[in-house]
Design an enzyme around this catalytic site. Structure first.
Site, PDB file in Angstrom:
ATOM      1  N   ARG A  16     111.649  41.188  27.602  1.00  0.00           N
ATOM      2  CA  ARG A  16     111.117  41.348  28.958  1.00  0.00           C
ATOM      3  C   ARG A  16     109.684  41.896  28.895  1.00  0.00           C
ATOM      4  O   ARG A  16     108.720  41.169  29.070  1.00  0.00           O
ATOM      5  CB  ARG A  16     112.041  42.275  29.778  1.00  0.00           C
ATOM      6  CG  ARG A  16     111.871  42.138  31.279  1.00  0.00           C
ATOM      7  CD  ARG A  16     110.722  42.944  31.837  1.00  0.00           C
ATOM      8  NE  ARG A  16     110.771  44.351  31.447  1.00  0.00           N
ATOM      9  CZ  ARG A  16     109.753  45.191  31.602  1.00  0.00           C
ATOM     10  NH1 ARG A  16     108.620  44.782  32.123  1.00  0.00           N
ATOM     11  NH2 ARG A  16     109.859  46.449  31.229  1.00  0.00           N
ATOM     12  N   ASP A  17     109.547  43.169  28.564  1.00  0.00           N
ATOM     13  CA  ASP A  17     108.226  43.800  28.504  1.00  0.00           C
ATOM     14  C   ASP A  17     107.322  43.073  27.503  1.00  0.00           C
ATOM     15  O   ASP A  17     106.116  42.972  27.698  1.00  0.00           O
ATOM     16  CB  ASP A  17     108.398  45.268  28.077  1.00  0.00           C
ATOM     17  CG  ASP A  17     107.266  46.156  28.570  1.00  0.00           C
ATOM     18  OD1 ASP A  17     106.596  45.772  29.545  1.00  0.00           O
ATOM     19  OD2 ASP A  17     107.041  47.227  27.983  1.00  0.00           O
ATOM     20  N   HIS A 209     109.497  55.446  27.420  1.00  0.00           N
ATOM     21  CA  HIS A 209     108.970  54.088  27.210  1.00  0.00           C
ATOM     22  C   HIS A 209     107.536  54.287  26.725  1.00  0.00           C
ATOM     23  O   HIS A 209     106.667  54.679  27.507  1.00  0.00           O
ATOM     24  CB  HIS A 209     109.039  53.365  28.562  1.00  0.00           C
ATOM     25  CG  HIS A 209     108.567  51.951  28.587  1.00  0.00           C
ATOM     26  ND1 HIS A 209     109.423  50.883  28.465  1.00  0.00           N
ATOM     27  CD2 HIS A 209     107.326  51.415  28.758  1.00  0.00           C
ATOM     28  CE1 HIS A 209     108.727  49.751  28.566  1.00  0.00           C
ATOM     29  NE2 HIS A 209     107.459  50.052  28.750  1.00  0.00           N
ATOM     30  N   HIS A 211     104.172  53.031  25.021  1.00  0.00           N
ATOM     31  CA  HIS A 211     103.267  51.996  24.513  1.00  0.00           C
ATOM     32  C   HIS A 211     102.366  52.598  23.442  1.00  0.00           C
ATOM     33  O   HIS A 211     101.923  53.734  23.548  1.00  0.00           O
ATOM     34  CB  HIS A 211     102.457  51.381  25.657  1.00  0.00           C
ATOM     35  CG  HIS A 211     103.251  50.363  26.424  1.00  0.00           C
ATOM     36  ND1 HIS A 211     103.197  49.018  26.142  1.00  0.00           N
ATOM     37  CD2 HIS A 211     104.158  50.503  27.421  1.00  0.00           C
ATOM     38  CE1 HIS A 211     104.031  48.366  26.949  1.00  0.00           C
ATOM     39  NE2 HIS A 211     104.626  49.242  27.731  1.00  0.00           N
ATOM     40  N   CYS A 242     100.488  44.885  28.780  1.00  0.00           N
ATOM     41  CA  CYS A 242     100.650  44.888  30.230  1.00  0.00           C
ATOM     42  C   CYS A 242      99.606  43.962  30.803  1.00  0.00           C
ATOM     43  O   CYS A 242      98.421  44.088  30.489  1.00  0.00           O
ATOM     44  CB  CYS A 242     100.475  46.292  30.805  1.00  0.00           C
ATOM     45  SG  CYS A 242     100.486  46.307  32.608  1.00  0.00           S
ATOM     46  N   ASN A 251     105.277  48.233  23.056  1.00  0.00           N
ATOM     47  CA  ASN A 251     106.047  49.435  22.754  1.00  0.00           C
ATOM     48  C   ASN A 251     106.074  49.673  21.248  1.00  0.00           C
ATOM     49  O   ASN A 251     105.727  48.795  20.471  1.00  0.00           O
ATOM     50  CB  ASN A 251     107.487  49.231  23.219  1.00  0.00           C
ATOM     51  CG  ASN A 251     107.701  49.741  24.616  1.00  0.00           C
ATOM     52  OD1 ASN A 251     108.195  50.833  24.799  1.00  0.00           O
ATOM     53  ND2 ASN A 251     107.296  48.959  25.604  1.00  0.00           N
TER      54      ASN A 251
END
Ligand code: ZN
Length: 301
Positions: A16-17, A209, A211, A242, A251
């Protein structure tokens, strides 16, 4: 004393991310194969996709189909991101038992990411958390840019704590603090986690979370462990970024986090070598190298 939890749960968010910023569109079958690969390595929490409008994030257009075709194991949590009521309805239809919702603690990031002010986001997220909890879904409510904003810089601890309190009062099961811009450092991670922990109910889970934009991801994870966090988001190979924050990195790599935890004697139930092989497969599919370290070490090392 160097206190660490005995075990840690990692949620892999590469599908997803990670994938949402990639040009490549993985098929339903390919996504399911990567999920199976992660399960075989021992990953027990996987973010499968997001129920967002395909016009905005075309890479996630097949999330409904992935959930419909995926053979779900009872010992694995399959989660997804929802951003609005329509997304929540789709998730409910797909029988998703665990959902993530989130807003940004930064006014500017919120405007850029969602076209909403922070005040508007707070109204909307209320409905989302209440709706998700009412549907019997384990609900994780996130705070993006909690450790600093790429546009605004420092974010007030009070703003983050107020959002956390709101989530707690709405019955969220877990609060996720996201270092969306990668501006956190071990001290700020420790301090904010401790600050938020002090204002929410003891039963609510806190997760991080992180990054790795400035290379502090794993150090920040260790600071989170020291502050009592035992749930972290990670991404296979460190895939991600992002779309609204230039040069943002992904991440912390799942396999690198597993290795670091294992070496410190913290259980994850995951084998990093299998994941490293899977990270290489993902690189090959996407056609570019991923930033994770362990996957690129020679096998004998
Ligand atoms: Zn992220």
């Amino acid at each position: 004393m160097f206190d660490l939890p005995k075990s840690v749960v990692l949620e892999d968010e590469s599908l997803r991310d990670g994938l949402q910023i990639e040009k490549a569109q993985l098929s339903v079958e390919e996504i399911i194969q990567f999920i199976k690969g992660m399960e075989a390595a021992g990953v027990r929490r996987i973010q499968v996709g997001s129920f967002v409008h395909p016009k905005w994030v075309p890479q996630m257009a097949n999330t409904d189909q992935v959930f419909q075709e995926l053979e779900r194991r009872p010992d694995v949590i399959y989660t997804a991101l929802v951003l609005n009521q329509k997304g929540l309805e789709r998730a409910i239809k797909c029988n998703v038992s665990h959902l993530s919702v989130s807003i940004s603690a930064s006014e500017t990031h919120s405007q850029k990411n969602t076209n909403r002010s922070l005040a508007e986001s707070l109204v909307q997220i209320r409905e989302m958390v209440l709706g998700s909890v009412a549907a019997g879904i384990t609900t994780r409510a996130g705070i993006q840019s909690a450790f600093g904003c790429a546009y605004e810089g420092a974010i007030s601890v009070d703003v983050v704590c107020d959002i956390a309190r709101l989530y707690d009062s709405l019955g969220a099961h877990e609060i996720n603090l996201a270092d969306t811009a990668g501006l956190g450092n071990p001290r700020s991670i420790f301090d904010l986690v401790t600050g938020v922990r002090a204002v929410i109910s003891p039963g609510i889970k806190l997760s991080l979370h992180l990054h790795d934009t400035r290379g502090l991801g794993l150090a920040n994870m260790v600071a989170g462990l020291q502050a009592g966090v035992s749930n972290f988001d990670t991404s296979l190979g460190g895939l991600g970024g992002c779309p609204f924050i230039p040069k943002a990195a992904g991440n912390i790599a799942t396999e690198d986090a597993v290795y670091a935890l294992q070496e410190m004697g913290v259980e994850t139930g995951i084998g990093w070598r299998k994941l490293a092989d899977l990270a290489i497969k993902l690189e090959e599919r996407l056609g570019h190298p991923l930033p994770g370290r362990l996957a690129h070490l020679p096998r004998a090392a």
